[in-house]
Design a protein around this motif. Structure first.
Motif, PDB file in Angstrom:
ATOM      1  N   ASP A  63      -3.619 -15.668   2.785  1.00  0.00           N
ATOM      2  CA  ASP A  63      -2.265 -15.191   2.480  1.00  0.00           C
ATOM      3  C   ASP A  63      -2.312 -13.922   1.624  1.00  0.00           C
ATOM      4  N   GLU A  64      -3.254 -13.872   0.709  1.00  0.00           N
ATOM      5  CA  GLU A  64      -3.401 -12.679  -0.127  1.00  0.00           C
ATOM      6  C   GLU A  64      -3.844 -11.485   0.716  1.00  0.00           C
ATOM      7  N   LEU A  65      -4.748 -11.706   1.656  1.00  0.00           N
ATOM      8  CA  LEU A  65      -5.177 -10.622   2.542  1.00  0.00           C
ATOM      9  C   LEU A  65      -4.012 -10.102   3.375  1.00  0.00           C
ATOM     10  N   LEU A  66      -3.168 -10.990   3.857  1.00  0.00           N
ATOM     11  CA  LEU A  66      -2.008 -10.561   4.635  1.00  0.00           C
ATOM     12  C   LEU A  66      -1.025  -9.770   3.777  1.00  0.00           C
ATOM     13  N   ARG A  67      -0.825 -10.198   2.528  1.00  0.00           N
ATOM     14  CA  ARG A  67       0.041  -9.430   1.616  1.00  0.00           C
ATOM     15  C   ARG A  67      -0.525  -8.030   1.394  1.00  0.00           C
ATOM     16  N   ARG A  68      -1.829  -7.952   1.166  1.00  0.00           N
ATOM     17  CA  ARG A  68      -2.468  -6.645   0.972  1.00  0.00           C
ATOM     18  C   ARG A  68      -2.321  -5.769   2.209  1.00  0.00           C
ATOM     19  N   ALA A  69      -2.472  -6.371   3.384  1.00  0.00           N
ATOM     20  CA  ALA A  69      -2.361  -5.620   4.633  1.00  0.00           C
ATOM     21  C   ALA A  69      -0.957  -5.047   4.801  1.00  0.00           C
ATOM     22  N   ILE A  70       0.043  -5.833   4.466  1.00  0.00           N
ATOM     23  CA  ILE A  70       1.420  -5.350   4.564  1.00  0.00           C
ATOM     24  C   ILE A  70       1.635  -4.179   3.622  1.00  0.00           C
ATOM     25  N   HIS A  71       1.169  -4.307   2.388  1.00  0.00           N
ATOM     26  CA  HIS A  71       1.312  -3.219   1.419  1.00  0.00           C
ATOM     27  C   HIS A  71       0.593  -1.958   1.894  1.00  0.00           C
ATOM     28  N   LEU A  72      -0.601  -2.134   2.430  1.00  0.00           N
ATOM     29  CA  LEU A  72      -1.372  -0.984   2.907  1.00  0.00           C
ATOM     30  C   LEU A  72      -0.683  -0.314   4.096  1.00  0.00           C
ATOM     31  N   LEU A  73      -0.175  -1.110   5.028  1.00  0.00           N
ATOM     32  CA  LEU A  73       0.545  -0.548   6.174  1.00  0.00           C
ATOM     33  C   LEU A  73       1.809   0.171   5.707  1.00  0.00           C
ATOM     34  N   PHE A  74       2.545  -0.433   4.778  1.00  0.00           N
ATOM     35  CA  PHE A  74       3.755   0.210   4.264  1.00  0.00           C
ATOM     36  C   PHE A  74       3.422   1.537   3.587  1.00  0.00           C
ATOM     37  N   GLN A  75       2.403   1.532   2.749  1.00  0.00           N
ATOM     38  CA  GLN A  75       2.011   2.743   2.032  1.00  0.00           C
ATOM     39  C   GLN A  75       1.569   3.841   2.994  1.00  0.00           C
ATOM     40  N   SER A  76       0.723   3.513   3.954  1.00  0.00           N
ATOM     41  CA  SER A  76       0.237   4.549   4.867  1.00  0.00           C
ATOM     42  C   SER A  76       1.363   5.059   5.769  1.00  0.00           C
TER      43      SER A  76
ATOM     44  N   THR B 136       4.535   5.189   4.962  1.00  0.00           N
ATOM     45  CA  THR B 136       5.403   6.007   4.115  1.00  0.00           C
ATOM     46  C   THR B 136       4.770   7.358   3.831  1.00  0.00           C
ATOM     47  N   GLU B 137       3.499   7.361   3.436  1.00  0.00           N
ATOM     48  CA  GLU B 137       2.826   8.606   3.078  1.00  0.00           C
ATOM     49  C   GLU B 137       2.648   9.550   4.263  1.00  0.00           C
ATOM     50  N   SER B 138       2.493   9.004   5.451  1.00  0.00           N
ATOM     51  CA  SER B 138       2.295   9.845   6.633  1.00  0.00           C
ATOM     52  C   SER B 138       3.609  10.407   7.175  1.00  0.00           C
ATOM     53  N   GLY B 139       4.728   9.882   6.711  1.00  0.00           N
ATOM     54  CA  GLY B 139       6.028  10.334   7.197  1.00  0.00           C
ATOM     55  C   GLY B 139       6.526   9.560   8.401  1.00  0.00           C
ATOM     56  N   ARG B 140       5.718   8.629   8.894  1.00  0.00           N
ATOM     57  CA  ARG B 140       6.140   7.851  10.065  1.00  0.00           C
ATOM     58  C   ARG B 140       7.340   6.962   9.767  1.00  0.00           C
ATOM     59  N   LEU B 141       7.429   6.431   8.537  1.00  0.00           N
ATOM     60  CA  LEU B 141       8.582   5.598   8.181  1.00  0.00           C
ATOM     61  C   LEU B 141       9.858   6.423   8.241  1.00  0.00           C
ATOM     62  N   ASP B 142       9.837   7.602   7.624  1.00  0.00           N
ATOM     63  CA  ASP B 142      11.021   8.466   7.671  1.00  0.00           C
ATOM     64  C   ASP B 142      11.364   8.858   9.104  1.00  0.00           C
TER      65      ASP B 142
END
Length: 104
Positions: free
Chosen positions: A43-56, A58-64
């Protein structure tokens, strides 16, 4: 520890992923390897994966890009609770919803 120990730990971690039947075989194998290598809870690995996907994303501009395509707003506009036009006085301003003020 040896290669045999790693193989055993990965197999045991893989067997423990019965609650994650929604994952394909490759994802389960990768999650088992991460669990064994990092000695972390699934469960902790999945939480980390979500955070990492969200961060990348956002930073790449794909979210916007996707937000603009679908909702005609950016993440910054979402966080502030108003569009760029509203910020610059182009349209009337509503009170921001404080529940949406998640700071990345």
């Amino acid at each position: 520890m040896s290669l045999d120990d790693l193989e055993t730990d990965v197999e045991l971690a893989y067997d423990d992923l019965d609650d994650y039947a929604f994952l394909d075989r490759e994802s389960r194998q990768e999650l088992a390897m991460l669990g064994a290598a990092l000695d972390a809870d699934t469960d902790e690995l999945l939480r980390r994966a979500i955070h990492l996907l969200f961060q990348s994303t956002t930073e790449s501009g794909r979210l916007d890009f996707h937000l603009r395509s679908t909702y005609d707003v950016t993440y910054d506009e979402y966080l502030s609770g108003m569009t760029f036009d509203e910020m610059t006085g182009g349209t009337s301003v509503q009170q921001p919803d404080d529940d949406r003020r998640y700071q990345f």
